[in-house]
Design a protein around this motif. Sequence first.
Motif, PDB file in Angstrom:
ATOM      1  N   GLN A  77       9.542  -4.341  13.951  1.00  0.00           N
ATOM      2  CA  GLN A  77       8.340  -3.814  13.293  1.00  0.00           C
ATOM      3  C   GLN A  77       8.635  -3.383  11.859  1.00  0.00           C
ATOM      4  OE1 GLN A  77       6.628  -0.446  15.271  1.00  0.00           O
ATOM      5  NE2 GLN A  77       4.715  -0.546  14.143  1.00  0.00           N
ATOM      6  N   GLN A  78       9.812  -2.777  11.652  1.00  0.00           N
ATOM      7  CA  GLN A  78      10.182  -2.330  10.305  1.00  0.00           C
ATOM      8  C   GLN A  78      10.356  -3.527   9.365  1.00  0.00           C
ATOM      9  OE1 GLN A  78      10.309   0.869   9.278  1.00  0.00           O
ATOM     10  NE2 GLN A  78      10.468  -0.026   7.236  1.00  0.00           N
ATOM     11  N   ILE A  79      10.948  -4.611   9.877  1.00  0.00           N
ATOM     12  CA  ILE A  79      11.114  -5.828   9.071  1.00  0.00           C
ATOM     13  C   ILE A  79       9.757  -6.390   8.671  1.00  0.00           C
ATOM     14  CG2 ILE A  79      11.891  -8.222   9.140  1.00  0.00           C
ATOM     15  CD1 ILE A  79      14.230  -7.270  10.887  1.00  0.00           C
ATOM     16  N   ALA A  80       8.815  -6.409   9.628  1.00  0.00           N
ATOM     17  CA  ALA A  80       7.470  -6.905   9.333  1.00  0.00           C
ATOM     18  C   ALA A  80       6.794  -6.042   8.274  1.00  0.00           C
ATOM     19  CB  ALA A  80       6.636  -6.940  10.607  1.00  0.00           C
ATOM     20  N   LEU A  81       6.931  -4.714   8.385  1.00  0.00           N
ATOM     21  CA  LEU A  81       6.340  -3.801   7.400  1.00  0.00           C
ATOM     22  C   LEU A  81       6.964  -3.992   6.024  1.00  0.00           C
ATOM     23  CD1 LEU A  81       6.049  -0.508   9.509  1.00  0.00           C
ATOM     24  CD2 LEU A  81       4.190  -2.032   8.791  1.00  0.00           C
ATOM     25  N   ASP A  82       8.299  -4.162   5.999  1.00  0.00           N
ATOM     26  CA  ASP A  82       8.978  -4.370   4.715  1.00  0.00           C
ATOM     27  C   ASP A  82       8.520  -5.665   4.063  1.00  0.00           C
ATOM     28  OD1 ASP A  82      10.341  -2.030   5.132  1.00  0.00           O
ATOM     29  OD2 ASP A  82      12.188  -2.985   5.856  1.00  0.00           O
ATOM     30  N   THR A  83       8.358  -6.709   4.861  1.00  0.00           N
ATOM     31  CA  THR A  83       7.895  -7.997   4.319  1.00  0.00           C
ATOM     32  C   THR A  83       6.491  -7.882   3.763  1.00  0.00           C
ATOM     33  OG1 THR A  83       9.273  -9.164   5.942  1.00  0.00           O
ATOM     34  CG2 THR A  83       7.487 -10.414   4.883  1.00  0.00           C
ATOM     35  N   GLU A  84       5.626  -7.191   4.511  1.00  0.00           N
ATOM     36  CA  GLU A  84       4.243  -7.012   4.051  1.00  0.00           C
ATOM     37  C   GLU A  84       4.194  -6.177   2.768  1.00  0.00           C
ATOM     38  OE1 GLU A  84      -0.036  -5.257   5.744  1.00  0.00           O
ATOM     39  OE2 GLU A  84       1.760  -5.312   7.013  1.00  0.00           O
ATOM     40  N   LEU A  85       5.016  -5.121   2.704  1.00  0.00           N
ATOM     41  CA  LEU A  85       5.064  -4.275   1.512  1.00  0.00           C
ATOM     42  C   LEU A  85       5.570  -5.047   0.302  1.00  0.00           C
ATOM     43  CD1 LEU A  85       4.797  -1.498   0.195  1.00  0.00           C
ATOM     44  CD2 LEU A  85       7.126  -0.981   0.977  1.00  0.00           C
ATOM     45  N   GLN A  86       6.573  -5.884   0.497  1.00  0.00           N
ATOM     46  CA  GLN A  86       7.112  -6.675  -0.608  1.00  0.00           C
ATOM     47  C   GLN A  86       6.076  -7.661  -1.127  1.00  0.00           C
ATOM     48  OE1 GLN A  86      10.171  -6.262  -2.054  1.00  0.00           O
ATOM     49  NE2 GLN A  86       9.368  -7.652  -3.595  1.00  0.00           N
ATOM     50  N   ALA A  87       5.329  -8.284  -0.191  1.00  0.00           N
ATOM     51  CA  ALA A  87       4.278  -9.221  -0.603  1.00  0.00           C
ATOM     52  C   ALA A  87       3.203  -8.509  -1.416  1.00  0.00           C
ATOM     53  CB  ALA A  87       3.665  -9.889   0.632  1.00  0.00           C
ATOM     54  N   ALA A  88       2.834  -7.284  -0.965  1.00  0.00           N
ATOM     55  CA  ALA A  88       1.823  -6.518  -1.702  1.00  0.00           C
ATOM     56  C   ALA A  88       2.328  -6.137  -3.088  1.00  0.00           C
ATOM     57  CB  ALA A  88       1.444  -5.268  -0.910  1.00  0.00           C
ATOM     58  N   GLU A  89       3.597  -5.749  -3.183  1.00  0.00           N
ATOM     59  CA  GLU A  89       4.177  -5.383  -4.483  1.00  0.00           C
ATOM     60  C   GLU A  89       4.229  -6.586  -5.415  1.00  0.00           C
ATOM     61  OE1 GLU A  89       7.948  -3.734  -3.576  1.00  0.00           O
ATOM     62  OE2 GLU A  89       7.156  -1.759  -2.991  1.00  0.00           O
ATOM     63  N   ASP A  90       4.588  -7.754  -4.882  1.00  0.00           N
ATOM     64  CA  ASP A  90       4.628  -8.970  -5.704  1.00  0.00           C
ATOM     65  C   ASP A  90       3.240  -9.322  -6.220  1.00  0.00           C
ATOM     66  OD1 ASP A  90       7.313  -9.086  -5.212  1.00  0.00           O
ATOM     67  OD2 ASP A  90       7.177 -10.616  -3.644  1.00  0.00           O
ATOM     68  N   ALA A  91       2.225  -9.207  -5.345  1.00  0.00           N
ATOM     69  CA  ALA A  91       0.853  -9.518  -5.764  1.00  0.00           C
ATOM     70  C   ALA A  91       0.378  -8.539  -6.829  1.00  0.00           C
ATOM     71  CB  ALA A  91      -0.075  -9.476  -4.547  1.00  0.00           C
ATOM     72  N   ALA A  92       0.711  -7.250  -6.648  1.00  0.00           N
ATOM     73  CA  ALA A  92       0.303  -6.249  -7.636  1.00  0.00           C
ATOM     74  C   ALA A  92       0.981  -6.500  -8.975  1.00  0.00           C
ATOM     75  CB  ALA A  92       0.650  -4.852  -7.120  1.00  0.00           C
ATOM     76  N   ALA A  93       2.257  -6.880  -8.949  1.00  0.00           N
ATOM     77  CA  ALA A  93       2.977  -7.156 -10.190  1.00  0.00           C
ATOM     78  C   ALA A  93       2.380  -8.364 -10.914  1.00  0.00           C
ATOM     79  CB  ALA A  93       4.455  -7.391  -9.886  1.00  0.00           C
ATOM     80  N   ALA A  94       2.040  -9.406 -10.158  1.00  0.00           N
ATOM     81  CA  ALA A  94       1.436 -10.597 -10.767  1.00  0.00           C
ATOM     82  C   ALA A  94       0.087 -10.272 -11.392  1.00  0.00           C
ATOM     83  CB  ALA A  94       1.289 -11.694  -9.705  1.00  0.00           C
ATOM     84  N   LYS A  95      -0.728  -9.466 -10.691  1.00  0.00           N
ATOM     85  CA  LYS A  95      -2.035  -9.086 -11.219  1.00  0.00           C
ATOM     86  C   LYS A  95      -1.886  -8.228 -12.470  1.00  0.00           C
ATOM     87  CE  LYS A  95      -6.472  -7.062  -9.856  1.00  0.00           C
ATOM     88  NZ  LYS A  95      -6.577  -6.212 -11.065  1.00  0.00           N
TER      89      LYS A  95
END
Length: 277
Positions: A77-95
Amino acid sequence: MSHTAHIPSHRKPRRSASKLSLRAGVAGGVLSTVAVAGAAGPAQAEPVTETIEMPALNGDLSAGLSSAVAASAEATQQIALDTELQAAEDAAAAKAAKDAKKAKQEAERKAEAERKAEERARAEAQERANRSSERTTLSASGSGSAIGSDEGGSVSAPATGSAAAIIAFARAQVGDAYVMGGTGPNSWDCSGLVQAAYRQAGIDLPRVSGAQSSMGTSVSLDNLQPGDILYWGSRSGSYHVAIYSGGGMFIGAQNPGTGVVERPLDYDPPSGAVRLL
């Protein structure tokens, strides 16, 4: 003694009667048992059911296994949360990068527009200052000249008196904007400029071009004098007027594209002219 007396016999020794009797009894008992079992018929086979008892897990082993399973689930579950958080951070950085680029382009566009506006404002201020200086000079002198060849080939005499004042005022407005209904001081329409110029000579003209061209005396385009009013269209229904400045030239507020200009008559040949001076 016989020669064979010491040679052992090769025959098996006889068993004692007691041993033979015992073996016979045992054999007879076995045969009797087989005979009785055969007389009773074939035996029914009984199914063999065997229960294997698994060793029971003790308390410590069971608790350890549960803890391991729980830890594995938590790690997944922690790995899934970390992956989701990283994806959100990447999207925010691109925006954020896209927004920053857009903001920079908009800022550069505004800065360029402001720079051009400032340049236009400085140029217009300089032009107004030049016209103001020219007007002051013309007002002080009270006269002007326009010597040159008329359209008909004759030489125009220099404008004097009232004509000079009219032409001087009109020429000082060259470069001003054309605005429908404009009567100055920095924007004019055709009849507004003619009316204001003639006011310098103490002559009050009607406001519109049709009424202005109906005044005075009609003159030929081959016999023009500085200060004559030129008109386009019919004399009583003209749609445009200007002032003849001499030397085959006229001054007028032509249109929004040119503003107030001084041009040769063949630039826009008039329909006729009238004289009020």
